[in-house]
Design an enzyme around this catalytic site. Structure first.
Site, PDB file in Angstrom:
ATOM      1  N   ASP A  61      27.721  18.946  31.686  1.00  0.00           N
ATOM      2  CA  ASP A  61      29.047  18.353  31.756  1.00  0.00           C
ATOM      3  C   ASP A  61      28.885  16.865  32.111  1.00  0.00           C
ATOM      4  O   ASP A  61      28.566  16.061  31.241  1.00  0.00           O
ATOM      5  CB  ASP A  61      29.833  19.153  32.807  1.00  0.00           C
ATOM      6  CG  ASP A  61      31.297  18.786  32.906  1.00  0.00           C
ATOM      7  OD1 ASP A  61      31.758  17.963  32.113  1.00  0.00           O
ATOM      8  OD2 ASP A  61      31.985  19.323  33.791  1.00  0.00           O
TER       9      ASP A  61
ATOM     10  N   PHE B 154      39.012  22.953  29.931  1.00  0.00           N
ATOM     11  CA  PHE B 154      38.546  23.638  31.143  1.00  0.00           C
ATOM     12  C   PHE B 154      38.087  25.049  30.781  1.00  0.00           C
ATOM     13  O   PHE B 154      38.898  25.941  30.586  1.00  0.00           O
ATOM     14  CB  PHE B 154      39.690  23.691  32.146  1.00  0.00           C
ATOM     15  CG  PHE B 154      39.231  23.922  33.551  1.00  0.00           C
ATOM     16  CD1 PHE B 154      38.280  24.883  33.854  1.00  0.00           C
ATOM     17  CD2 PHE B 154      39.747  23.160  34.583  1.00  0.00           C
ATOM     18  CE1 PHE B 154      37.845  25.081  35.138  1.00  0.00           C
ATOM     19  CE2 PHE B 154      39.330  23.365  35.886  1.00  0.00           C
ATOM     20  CZ  PHE B 154      38.377  24.324  36.157  1.00  0.00           C
TER      21      PHE B 154
HETATM   22  C1  PRP Z   1      27.986  24.066  37.060  1.00  0.00           C
HETATM   23  C2  PRP Z   1      27.055  24.483  35.942  1.00  0.00           C
HETATM   24  C3  PRP Z   1      26.070  23.362  35.846  1.00  0.00           C
HETATM   25  C4  PRP Z   1      26.830  22.182  36.367  1.00  0.00           C
HETATM   26  C5  PRP Z   1      27.134  21.247  35.250  1.00  0.00           C
HETATM   27  O1  PRP Z   1      27.471  24.478  38.268  1.00  0.00           O
HETATM   28  O2  PRP Z   1      26.441  25.720  36.199  1.00  0.00           O
HETATM   29  O3  PRP Z   1      24.930  23.602  36.636  1.00  0.00           O
HETATM   30  O4  PRP Z   1      28.043  22.674  36.947  1.00  0.00           O
HETATM   31  O5  PRP Z   1      27.949  20.195  35.645  1.00  0.00           O
HETATM   32  P1  PRP Z   1      27.475  18.695  35.694  1.00  0.00           P
HETATM   33  O6  PRP Z   1      26.792  18.388  34.382  1.00  0.00           O
HETATM   34  O7  PRP Z   1      28.782  17.956  35.830  1.00  0.00           O
HETATM   35  O8  PRP Z   1      26.581  18.504  36.868  1.00  0.00           O
HETATM   36  P2  PRP Z   1      28.306  24.677  39.634  1.00  0.00           P
HETATM   37  O9  PRP Z   1      27.869  23.631  40.589  1.00  0.00           O
HETATM   38  O10 PRP Z   1      29.766  24.724  39.337  1.00  0.00           O
HETATM   39  O11 PRP Z   1      27.781  26.050  40.172  1.00  0.00           O
HETATM   40  P3  PRP Z   1      27.733  27.511  39.493  1.00  0.00           P
HETATM   41  O12 PRP Z   1      26.624  27.493  38.481  1.00  0.00           O
HETATM   42  O13 PRP Z   1      27.456  28.409  40.628  1.00  0.00           O
HETATM   43  O14 PRP Z   1      29.075  27.772  38.853  1.00  0.00           O
END
Ligand code: PRP
Length: 208
Positions: free
Chosen positions: A119, A168
């Site tokens: 993301d 989302f």
């Molecule tokens: C989410 C997803 C990625 C990260 C991507 O993890 O699993 O690791 O966000 O987002 P970014 O590119 O903006 O850093 P999250 O921290 O929400 O934890 P989760 O995997 O437990 O849902």
């Protein structure tokens, strides 16, 4: 970047009745996921053929994708996890917290890092250098979803399941406030759900 990173057309698949109040549309159906995960596994197999790999998966969002991906990899592999979360108790929005460290020794190994979504790139831009410091022979990155329009860090994945627009998304492992991970498809959350939750909790919940 995966040559075949699938561009999405809007699916006509209806949201299952039990989820309609919270999920406004299906972005990727379970059949599309299954097909694409199989073809990603074939690409990875071609590149890693004949070598034992270490698959490093980021908790928690990868669980469904990872389970489906590795069952299609006919290669010797070892599996390990890194726990990383964008919110920890008492932290500011966007601050990364490592909740579990790698246990396997990856020095000199062929490593495949698996995540559910790329993301802003903040997570992978922290995790990749951390892994490189452990001196693997090769490190490639595989993500199910890529949302290039939200990128703030310069990071790219070698294998991408689907490029998605800035909506989302939840399901197939991806959560909102730890819910919806069990949806068998990737869906778009109704804005009223995240607006409501963000107003009712002291700590902001991740936008994704
Ligand atoms: C989410 C997803 C990625 C990260 C991507 O993890 O699993 O690791 O966000 O987002 P970014 O590119 O903006 O850093 P999250 O921290 O929400 O934890 P989760 O995997 O437990 O849902």
């Amino acid at each position: 970047m995966s040559k075949a990173a699938t561009q999405l057309a809007r699916t006509k698949s209806p949201v299952p009745p039990g989820w309609r109040k919270e999920v406004e549309s299906v972005l990727i159906t379970d059949a599309q996921l299954a097909r694409r995960v199989r073809s990603l596994a074939r690409e990875i197999e071609r590149d890693y053929r004949g070598r034992e790999m270490v698959v490093v998966s980021l908790l928690n969002g990868t669980v469904l994708f990872l389970a489906d991906l590795i069952r299609h990899l006919s290669l010797p592999l070892r599996l390990d996890f890194i726990g990383v979360s964008s919110y920890g108790a008492g932290t500011e929005s966007g601050e990364l917290v490592f909740t579990k460290e790698l246990r396997l020794d990856v020095r000199g190994r062929d490593v495949l890092l698996v995540d559910d979504i790329l993301d802003t790139g903040k997570t992978l831009s922290r995790v990749i250098p951390k892994l490189r410091a452990l001196k693997p022979q090769r490190l490639k990155v595989c993500v199910l979803l890529d949302k290039p329009s939200r990128r703030v860090e310069e990071v790219a994945a070698d294998y991408v399941g689907f490029k998605i627009p800035d909506v989302f998304v939840v399901g197939y492992g991806l959560d909102f406030a730890e819910r919806y991970r069990n949806l068998p498809f990737v869906g778009v959350l109704h804005p009223h759900v995240y607006k409501q939750v963000n107003q009712s909790v002291a700590k902001p919940v991740r936008r994704r």
